[in-house]
Design an enzyme around this catalytic site. Structure first.
Site, PDB file in Angstrom:
ATOM      1  N   SER A   1      21.283 -35.383   0.775  1.00  0.00           N
ATOM      2  CA  SER A   1      19.845 -35.273   1.032  1.00  0.00           C
ATOM      3  C   SER A   1      19.209 -36.567   1.523  1.00  0.00           C
ATOM      4  O   SER A   1      18.088 -36.550   2.019  1.00  0.00           O
ATOM      5  CB  SER A   1      19.124 -34.822  -0.235  1.00  0.00           C
ATOM      6  OG  SER A   1      19.468 -35.668  -1.315  1.00  0.00           O
TER       7      SER A   1
ATOM      8  N   ASP B   1      10.242 -38.774  -4.511  1.00  0.00           N
ATOM      9  CA  ASP B   1      10.308 -37.790  -5.588  1.00  0.00           C
ATOM     10  C   ASP B   1      11.329 -38.271  -6.619  1.00  0.00           C
ATOM     11  O   ASP B   1      11.700 -39.435  -6.611  1.00  0.00           O
ATOM     12  CB  ASP B   1      10.603 -36.377  -5.044  1.00  0.00           C
ATOM     13  CG  ASP B   1      12.007 -36.247  -4.463  1.00  0.00           C
ATOM     14  OD1 ASP B   1      12.807 -37.207  -4.584  1.00  0.00           O
ATOM     15  OD2 ASP B   1      12.315 -35.195  -3.884  1.00  0.00           O
TER      16      ASP B   1
ATOM     17  N   HIS C   1      14.617 -39.189  -4.380  1.00  0.00           N
ATOM     18  CA  HIS C   1      14.688 -39.673  -2.999  1.00  0.00           C
ATOM     19  C   HIS C   1      13.704 -40.786  -2.692  1.00  0.00           C
ATOM     20  O   HIS C   1      12.583 -40.763  -3.183  1.00  0.00           O
ATOM     21  CB  HIS C   1      14.434 -38.495  -2.047  1.00  0.00           C
ATOM     22  CG  HIS C   1      15.378 -37.360  -2.287  1.00  0.00           C
ATOM     23  ND1 HIS C   1      14.999 -36.206  -2.927  1.00  0.00           N
ATOM     24  CD2 HIS C   1      16.686 -37.237  -2.018  1.00  0.00           C
ATOM     25  CE1 HIS C   1      16.048 -35.406  -3.024  1.00  0.00           C
ATOM     26  NE2 HIS C   1      17.087 -36.007  -2.481  1.00  0.00           N
TER      27      HIS C   1
END
Ligand SMILES: *[C@@H]1O[C@H](CO)[C@@H](O)[C@H](O)[C@H]1NC(C)=O
Ligand SMILES: *[C@@H]1O[C@H](CO)[C@@H](O)[C@H](O)[C@H]1NC(C)=O
Ligand SMILES: *[C@@H]1O[C@H](CO)[C@@H](O)[C@H](O)[C@H]1NC(C)=O
Ligand SMILES: *[C@@H]1O[C@H](CO)[C@@H](O)[C@H](O)[C@H]1NC(C)=O
Ligand SMILES: *[C@@H]1O[C@H](CO)[C@@H](O)[C@H](O)[C@H]1NC(C)=O
Ligand SMILES: *[C@@H]1O[C@H](CO)[C@@H](O)[C@H](O)[C@H]1NC(C)=O
Ligand SMILES: *[C@@H]1O[C@H](CO)[C@@H](O)[C@H](O)[C@H]1NC(C)=O
Ligand SMILES: *[C@@H]1O[C@H](CO)[C@@H](O)[C@H](O)[C@H]1NC(C)=O
Length: 389
Positions: free
Chosen positions: A40, A351, A354
């Site tokens: 991600s 978040d 990340h």
């Protein structure tokens, strides 16, 4: 430990970069194409196309993407551009190449020669078993990502004599491994696994398994024609807000907090893995003819930022909390209803897992321009201008 001189050098570097990025738009990209693999940190929307992948591993809903030019979610796990985009921009592309799964079949091979493809998938890890359990059942594993590239490269070479040359001059950017560490640390004792077995976990064996998998992916890409690899090691995973929350949860006896306020056991794994990756790549560099690589030490970079957050090149003021999400560390998750911090660029984390676009930019700048502090043996700029392999 980074010296004061180091701090100055890194600061100067990142400032220089602002100029480099501006110039980039007007010049021809430094490589014919960029192929991106991993998780991600670099996924630009592949997971949007995986029906079973759930919201835990998707970023196609607000408030993701608030700072993108269109201010809307794309599948990037960030407020804005991510590490793949920022590195792509330094190479002279407008952003990351498009996600594989967004491309219609007939565009796959042409896209290989016009800028490249992003194969990365949020939640994926070095091990095939990493991801599905957390993501609702489905991610593109590294095995699948590499396999899909290999097949496309074969088709492309069959169609076009110049394909092999283009592949060898392209950049292969890989950012993966954090999720393996997260799952290893987080995994609650499974029903079949009792406490004795938990404490008998062999970290060294686990990390060696990760490196063995990594070796296979690099070798498979090399066999498909890749010659220029930019690899970034997993960062201090124990410092992500999710792990800080674990470390500070009351009643977690044996789990310690380190000097950065992070989950020590998780950071230990990151610190052990980094030199193992360096040794792996050094070995492959000797073994595989004309293979060339640049390894970014994300552990060293993170330590640097945590020790000197107010470096003028980035001025981070919030190192541990998530910008998006409720609770102390962003435990509430980042969605439409989540509280949002005011000044995104002063936060390291967007978040629970990340980085913000600002933090990704710092990493990309280091990968591209660092002169031996955290990127070895050469930086990405040197890697891409290296003589035709
Ligand atoms: C996604 O699926 C996993 C595994 O089934 C589950 O633990 C998680 O809570 C789900 N996440 C969401 C947001 O539904
Ligand atoms: C082969 O690739 C080159 C470079 O991308 C391109 O200019 C050329 O048109 C391609 N040829 C064919 C037959 O597709
Ligand atoms: C717990 O694991 C140990 C070591 O594998 C095994 O000897 C023991 O039988 C297990 N106990 C239970 C209750 O499963
Ligand atoms: C852990 O694994 C490594 C590598 O396989 C091995 O050398 C070591 O002896 C193991 N340690 C324990 C305590 O089992
Ligand atoms: C982390 O590693 C250090 C040094 O290797 C060790 O002393 C410490 O016990 C480890 N901490 C945890 C929580 O594993
Ligand atoms: C950081 O703060 C200094 C001093 O206020 C300022 O000169 C600099 O431009 C700031 N850097 C960024 C990236 O905002
Ligand atoms: C936002 O944060 C950056 C980086 O910390 C700082 O340079 C800037 O002055 C801040 N802007 C505002 C409006 O507070
Ligand atoms: C790798 O790149 C460096 C920097 O451009 C160059 O000096 C070196 O010869 C290259 N190595 C190989 C094996 O191509």
């Amino acid at each position: 430990m980074a010296s004061r001189g180091g701090a100055f050098a890194a600061g100067a570097l990142v400032l220089l970069l602002a100029l480099a990025v501006q110039g980039a738009a007007e010049r021809k990209p430094l490589v014919p194409a960029m192929f991106v693999f991993g998780d991600s940190l670099v996924d630009v929307g592949n997971n949007n196309h995986l029906p079973r992948c759930n919201a835990s591993c998707r970023a196609d809903y607000p408030r993701y993407g608030v700072d993108l030019p269109c201010h809307s979610p794309t599948g990037r796990f960030s407020n804005g551009y991510n590490l793949a985009d920022r590195l792509a921009q330094l190479l002279g592309f407008p952003e990351s190449p498009p996600p594989l799964l967004s491309l219609p079949k007939e565009r796959l091979v042409p896209q290989m020669s016009s800028g490249g493809i992003n194969f990365a998938s949020g939640g994926a890890g070095l091990l095939d078993r990493t991801g599905p359990r957390v993501c609702g059942g489905e991610v593109l594993s590294m095995t699948a990502q590499v396999d899909k590239f290999t097949r496309l490269a074969r088709l492309w070479r069959r169609e076009n004599r110049s394909a092999a040359g283009l592949i060898s001059r392209s950049l292969f950017f890989i950012s993966v491994g954090s999720n393996d560490l997260f799952e290893y640390i987080d995994s609650p004792p499974a029903p079949t696994r009792n406490d004795t077995q938990q404490t008998n976990r062999n970290d060294t064996q686990f990390l060696q398994d990760l490196v063995a998998s990594y070796t296979c992916y690099v070798k498979d890409l090399y066999a498909a024609g890749a010659r220029k690899f930019s690899v970034v090691s997993p960062s201090l995973v124990g410092c992500s807000p999710s792990q800080r929350a674990l470390a500070h949860a009351p009643g977690r006896g044996p789990i310690g907090v380190d000097k950065f306020g992070c989950l020590a056991a998780a950071n230990n794994l990151s610190r052990q893995l980094q030199p193992m990756l360096a040794a792996m790549l050094q070995g492959l560099g000797l073994e595989l003819r004309r293979m060339n690589y640049s390894l970014g030490d994300a552990v060293g970079m993170a330590e640097f930022v945590f020790k000197s957050p107010s470096t003028p090149a980035y001025n981070f003021t919030e190192l541990g909390r998530a910008c998006c999400g409720g609770g102390v560390f962003g435990e509430g998750g980042c969605d439409d209803s989540a509280p949002l911090c005011r000044n995104r660029s002063s936060y390291v984390f967007w978040d629970r897992f990340h980085p913000t676009e600002a933090a990704s930019a710092v990493t990309a700048n280091e990968l591209f321009l660092d002169t031996g502090l955290f990127v070895r043996p050469i930086n990405v700029q040197q890697l891409v201008v290296a003589p035709r392999p």
